[in-house]
Design an enzyme around this catalytic site. Structure first.
Site, short mmCIF file in Angstrom:
data_model
loop_
_atom_site.label_atom_id
_atom_site.label_comp_id
_atom_site.label_asym_id
_atom_site.label_seq_id
_atom_site.Cartn_x
_atom_site.Cartn_y
_atom_site.Cartn_z
N CYS A 2 20.12 -46.14 22.82
CA CYS A 2 19.58 -47.03 21.80
C CYS A 2 19.67 -48.44 22.37
O CYS A 2 20.76 -49.00 22.47
CB CYS A 2 20.37 -46.92 20.50
SG CYS A 2 19.81 -48.09 19.23
N GLU A 126 12.39 -46.53 20.55
CA GLU A 126 12.57 -45.75 21.76
C GLU A 126 11.25 -45.68 22.49
O GLU A 126 10.18 -45.79 21.87
CB GLU A 126 13.08 -44.34 21.40
CG GLU A 126 13.71 -43.61 22.58
CD GLU A 126 14.77 -44.43 23.27
OE1 GLU A 126 14.45 -45.06 24.31
OE2 GLU A 126 15.91 -44.47 22.79
#
Length: 280
Positions: A2, A126
């Protein structure tokens, strides 16, 4: 992993959402940034990046005061700097911590046992490497996605926090202490693994108090929370590459990309490749 997320809530909303006992977001704290943070810490940030200060929920006894631990809302720097680090540069390499090895790594084990926190977010970003399309350098084209709860609820990443002391500064200097955090990651669930093989560990409301409980030090109990999984909670959609630059911000970053602009993108739900193989 992340590496970027959307922290779009105001402190007042977080205080209510996470049943905060003490709002500490107004207290002075050391920043890792050379320039003023933009947007300012504690205000909605749609492109939260490492080294920025972000709202974090933790349970801790007030410094120098007697009494029970309080659930606090604080602004911490993203990128964990252990107490034994020689300088703050280590934080750039420790923005994430793998759930599978958390209790075995010296960098994270102590924090995992006694300094756990929640990191509020609307969702995270992402980048998917295309299996068919390449960029101008001949490398797989990377398409950013925004991933969020399908029910629209707020997300709480499992996190850890640490204190680092700058020995070059006086005890009463607010910059003498850096408080930093890392986000725990785990294997991506089916569907999201078509975007990336890792994802943040997102805890449900029923586990918030247990994760934050400073009395939970038993490794088996912590492992139980680290192993949590519940596939199907999240939705994902491709977005503009504007998110790639940390200087870009605002709710427009979350806007779904029109289908006609997709190039070699794999649909997370179906596995179908959408768009052609080049930008044209």
């Amino acid at each position: 992993m992340c590496g970027r997320y959307a922290a779009t809530a105001n402190p007042d909303d977080l205080i209510e959402e996470f049943e905060i006992d003490a709002d500490r977001t107004g207290e002075p704290s050391r920043s890792l940034l050379k320039s003023p943070q933009d947007p300012p810490p504690g205000t909605p940030d749609h492109n939260m990046a490492p080294t920025k200060q972000a709202p974090v929920v933790l349970t801790r006894a007030p410094k120098g005061e007697a009494g029970d631990p309080l659930r606090q809302l604080r602004l911490l720097s993203w990128g964990l700097v252990p107490s034994w680090a020689k300088d703050t540069k280590m934080g750039l390499r420790m923005t994430n911590a793998r759930a599978e090895t958390l209790l075995d790594k010296s960098s994270f084990a102590k924090a995992a046992a006694v300094r756990r926190c929640l990191v509020p977010a609307q969702g995270w970003y992402e980048w998917q490497a295309s299996p068919v399309a390449t960029d101008s350098k001949g490398k797989p084209r990377k398409q950013p996605f925004f991933i969020h709860r399908g029910d629209g609820d707020m997300i709480a990443f499992a996190g850890l926090y640490e204190f680092w002391r700058d020995r070059a500064l006086a005890d009463d200097d607010p910059a003498a202490w850096l408080v930093s955090f890392t986000i725990v990651t785990t294997a991506a669930e089916p569907g999201l693994d078509r975007i990336h093989d890792r994802q943040p560990l997102v805890l449900e409301r029923g586990d918030h108090a247990r994760w934050l409980d400073p009395d939970l030090t038993d490794p088996d109990g912590i492992r139980d929370l680290l192993a949590f999984e519940e596939p199907g909670r999240f939705a994902a959609h491709p977005i503009s590459t504007a998110v790639n630059a940390t200087r870009n911000n605002g709710p427009g970053l979350l806007t779904p990309l029109p289908a006609e602009e997709l190039v070699g993108v794999v649909d997370p739900e179906t596995g179908e490749v959408l768009g052609g193989t080049s930008d044209g």
